[in-house]
Design a protein around this motif. Structure first.
Motif, mmCIF file in Angstrom:
data_model
loop_
_atom_site.group_PDB
_atom_site.id
_atom_site.type_symbol
_atom_site.label_atom_id
_atom_site.label_comp_id
_atom_site.label_asym_id
_atom_site.label_seq_id
_atom_site.Cartn_x
_atom_site.Cartn_y
_atom_site.Cartn_z
ATOM 1 N N THR A 1 12.878 26.700 17.782
ATOM 2 C CA THR A 1 12.600 28.128 17.950
ATOM 3 C C THR A 1 12.247 28.750 16.616
ATOM 4 O O THR A 1 12.527 28.200 15.550
ATOM 5 C CB THR A 1 13.821 28.842 18.543
ATOM 6 N N ALA A 2 11.659 29.935 16.688
ATOM 7 C CA ALA A 2 11.228 30.614 15.466
ATOM 8 C C ALA A 2 12.397 30.952 14.556
ATOM 9 O O ALA A 2 12.260 30.992 13.332
ATOM 10 C CB ALA A 2 10.460 31.882 15.829
ATOM 11 N N SER A 3 13.578 31.204 15.131
ATOM 12 C CA SER A 3 14.738 31.599 14.334
ATOM 13 C C SER A 3 15.587 30.419 13.885
ATOM 14 O O SER A 3 16.538 30.575 13.135
ATOM 15 C CB SER A 3 15.626 32.553 15.147
ATOM 16 N N GLY A 4 15.262 29.215 14.355
ATOM 17 C CA GLY A 4 16.066 28.043 14.029
ATOM 18 C C GLY A 4 15.844 27.571 12.609
ATOM 19 O O GLY A 4 14.792 27.793 12.005
ATOM 20 N N THR A 5 16.855 26.914 12.051
ATOM 21 C CA THR A 5 16.757 26.345 10.714
ATOM 22 C C THR A 5 17.249 24.909 10.761
ATOM 23 O O THR A 5 17.901 24.475 11.702
ATOM 24 C CB THR A 5 17.598 27.135 9.708
ATOM 25 N N GLY A 6 16.962 24.155 9.704
ATOM 26 C CA GLY A 6 17.391 22.777 9.631
ATOM 27 C C GLY A 6 16.227 21.865 9.281
ATOM 28 O O GLY A 6 15.082 22.305 9.149
ATOM 29 N N GLN A 7 16.542 20.596 9.112
ATOM 30 C CA GLN A 7 15.563 19.603 8.702
ATOM 31 C C GLN A 7 15.523 18.469 9.716
ATOM 32 O O GLN A 7 16.524 18.161 10.366
ATOM 33 C CB GLN A 7 15.941 19.029 7.325
ATOM 34 N N SER A 8 14.366 17.824 9.825
ATOM 35 C CA SER A 8 14.199 16.701 10.743
ATOM 36 C C SER A 8 13.534 15.542 10.007
ATOM 37 O O SER A 8 12.536 15.727 9.318
ATOM 38 C CB SER A 8 13.343 17.104 11.945
ATOM 39 N N TYR A 9 14.126 14.347 10.174
ATOM 40 C CA TYR A 9 13.681 13.175 9.438
ATOM 41 C C TYR A 9 13.686 11.939 10.331
ATOM 42 O O TYR A 9 14.052 11.978 11.495
ATOM 43 C CB TYR A 9 14.624 12.891 8.257
ATOM 44 N N GLU A 10 13.335 10.823 9.735
ATOM 45 C CA GLU A 10 13.538 9.473 10.261
ATOM 46 C C GLU A 10 12.978 9.227 11.664
ATOM 47 O O GLU A 10 13.678 8.767 12.552
ATOM 48 C CB GLU A 10 15.033 9.136 10.238
ATOM 49 N N PRO A 11 11.705 9.504 11.897
ATOM 50 C CA PRO A 11 11.143 9.277 13.237
ATOM 51 C C PRO A 11 10.789 7.816 13.492
ATOM 52 O O PRO A 11 10.498 7.051 12.572
ATOM 53 C CB PRO A 11 9.882 10.140 13.225
ATOM 54 N N ALA A 12 10.821 7.439 14.756
ATOM 55 C CA ALA A 12 10.331 6.139 15.228
ATOM 56 C C ALA A 12 9.702 6.375 16.588
ATOM 57 O O ALA A 12 10.034 7.347 17.280
ATOM 58 C CB ALA A 12 11.459 5.119 15.304
ATOM 59 N N ILE A 13 8.810 5.486 17.005
ATOM 60 C CA ILE A 13 8.028 5.718 18.216
ATOM 61 C C ILE A 13 7.991 4.457 19.081
ATOM 62 O O ILE A 13 8.001 3.328 18.562
ATOM 63 C CB ILE A 13 6.587 6.159 17.845
ATOM 64 N N SER A 14 7.976 4.645 20.386
ATOM 65 C CA SER A 14 7.877 3.512 21.300
ATOM 66 C C SER A 14 6.466 2.936 21.258
ATOM 67 O O SER A 14 5.524 3.579 20.774
ATOM 68 C CB SER A 14 8.235 3.940 22.725
ATOM 69 N N ALA A 15 6.307 1.737 21.787
ATOM 70 C CA ALA A 15 5.013 1.058 21.694
ATOM 71 C C ALA A 15 3.898 1.826 22.388
ATOM 72 O O ALA A 15 2.760 1.865 21.912
ATOM 73 C CB ALA A 15 5.123 -0.351 22.280
ATOM 74 N N ASP A 16 4.213 2.481 23.516
ATOM 75 C CA ASP A 16 3.184 3.223 24.238
ATOM 76 C C ASP A 16 2.961 4.629 23.686
ATOM 77 O O ASP A 16 2.116 5.375 24.195
ATOM 78 C CB ASP A 16 3.511 3.289 25.729
#
Length: 446
Positions: free
Chosen positions: A159-174
């Motif tokens: 959301t527009a008011s949310g804060t924080g950080q996001s890291y370490e992504p991984a993805i499925s084969a498809d």
């Protein structure tokens, strides 16, 4: 715990420091015996982190993934000479191993290079989608790049008011499911998330739904940080590390064992059933004190990890590599020696092939090292069914080389491996320019 605004340099330093520690471990062992296995029929080793006019990267690079058919290799590099507009360095790149074209994929929606990206990224099975974490407007978020359409979109805006950080992504084969770690509290409305805590999420790109994975067994917020997520190629199983002690039911027999641990515990969650289990087990079946890295086989059945072991002489740290069959909880030690008295070590970022037959790993044993005091973390593959072990990064005569291997990724058929290495003599043309570079090697008849 307060969320950390980790830069690409900080994350990269963590991985290189871990690898440097492993080099020190290998250097601490003094041995003179010959290797136990002969080199298999491997083709030449080829450098991957090459750019304009075939020049080698002018700064360090680390491998991050390979497409299932082995055509596309993903890596992170601080180099400035891989593409014409990579003047800031610290970018994510895909190299087409068929055409030799290197492409900067850490780009914003308008096509400009992201000025700050981490070395945490993933590639889909066909090489079309790349997920990564980058900083924009003071916060790190997860993005997905469609290489076919040339589009980049945010995954974790919240959301527009949310804060924080996001890291370490991984993805499925498809390319459908993406897992990541985040300190945001607004990604799933009403989810039981404690402020300033790292949690693991998965998003379904088809439905648009985001799901909290690291949740207490009683539906309450996780009691500690959860991070370092990964996802099986089939998109069904999520693996992650956690210091939370309420992810399993209170009646579970392993809860008391979890409480005694002062180190990270490894978990696996079946997204279809919602069941979470301890994945990083000691050979006796109890939760082990594991290094904070977990790898899943493409079908999610097997998990590879490293447990802390008795230090080497001189107090040097050591980890041993294991594979757990999540169907049977059979724990298998992965060693390069059949001698039970040999001192062995192993990196946790091992790679298992799609047929669950081979595991690629970096490690060694005290009776399979040639020269006394020579720091080395060689690349091997082991047949999980027969125990047969083959040296992958050996010299033409089958002997190990100097340096260390890390960051292993393997194609679906198990015949090509992507890796990072510090060896100065892997390629004869001298295009090395730093300690860590990225390489690929295939079986001759692949």
């Amino acid at each position: 715990m307060q969320p950390t605004n980790r830069t690409a340099r900080t994350t990269r330093s963590r991985r290189l420091a871990r690898a440097a520690c492993l080099l020190a471990v290998a250097a601490a062992v003094t041995v003179t015996a010959a290797p136990a296995q002969a080199a298999p029929a491997w083709g030449r080793i080829t450098q991957v982190d090459l750019g304009v006019d075939g020049a080698g990267a002018n700064q360090q690079s680390m491998s991050l993934g390979i497409s299932g058919n082995g055509r596309y290799a993903l890596f992170h590099s601080a180099a400035t000479n891989l593409v014409p507009d990579a003047t800031s360095g610290r970018g994510l790149y895909v190299r087409d191993l068929r055409t030799g074209r290197t492409e900067l994929v850490s780009r914003t929606a308008d096509g400009a290079p992201f000025p700050s990206v981490t070395d945490e990224a993933g590639i889909s099975g066909d090489g079309r989608y790349i997920v990564f974490s980058a900083e924009a407007n003071g916060a790190y978020n997860v993005y997905v790049r469609d290489r076919v359409k040339g589009r980049t979109s945010a995954v974790t805006n919240g959301t527009a008011s949310g804060t924080g950080q996001s890291y370490e992504p991984a993805i499925s084969a498809d390319g459908r499911r993406i897992v990541f770690m985040s300190t945001r509290t607004d990604l799933v409305p009403g989810a039981p998330v404690a402020p300033n805590t790292r949690n693991v999420y998965v998003i379904d790109r088809v439905t648009g739904a985001t799901r909290l994975v690291s949740v207490g067994a009683d539906g309450q917020a996780a009691s500690g940080d959860s991070e370092h997520p990964t996802i099986s190629a089939d998109g069904r199983t999520v693996g992650f590390t956690s210091k939370a002690r309420n992810l399993l039911p209170a009646t579970d027999g392993g809860t008391a064992d979890l409480a005694r641990l002062r180190f990270t515990t490894l978990y696996a969650t079946d997204l279809d059933s919602g069941t979470t289990v301890v994945a990083g087990l000691d050979p006796d079946g109890t939760p082990g004190a594991a290094a904070p890295t977990i790898r899943l086989s493409p079908d999610g059945r097997y998990v590879a990890y490293a447990l802390r072991a008795i230090p080497l002489p001189g107090g040097k740290a050591r980890t041993e590599l294991f594979v757990n069959d999540l169907r049977t909880n059979r724990v298998q030690s992965i060693r390069t020696s059949t001698n039970p008295d040999a001192i062995c070590w192993g990196e946790p970022d091992a790679a298992i092939t799609a047929d669950d037959r081979w595991i690629y790993f970096a490690g060694g044993c005290s009776d399979t090292i040639i020269r006394a005091g020579r720091a080395r973390f060689d690349l091997y593959r082991q047949n999980l069914r027969t125990g047969r072990t083959e040296l992958v990064t050996g010299a033409p005569d089958g002997t190990p080389l100097a340096g260390a291997a890390a960051g292993l990724f393997v194609t679906d058929n198990g015949r090509t491996v992507l890796f990072s290495d510090t060896n100065s003599d892997l390629v004869p043309d001298g295009r090395r320019s730093s300690d860590w570079q990225v390489y690929i090697r295939s079986l001759k008849n692949s």
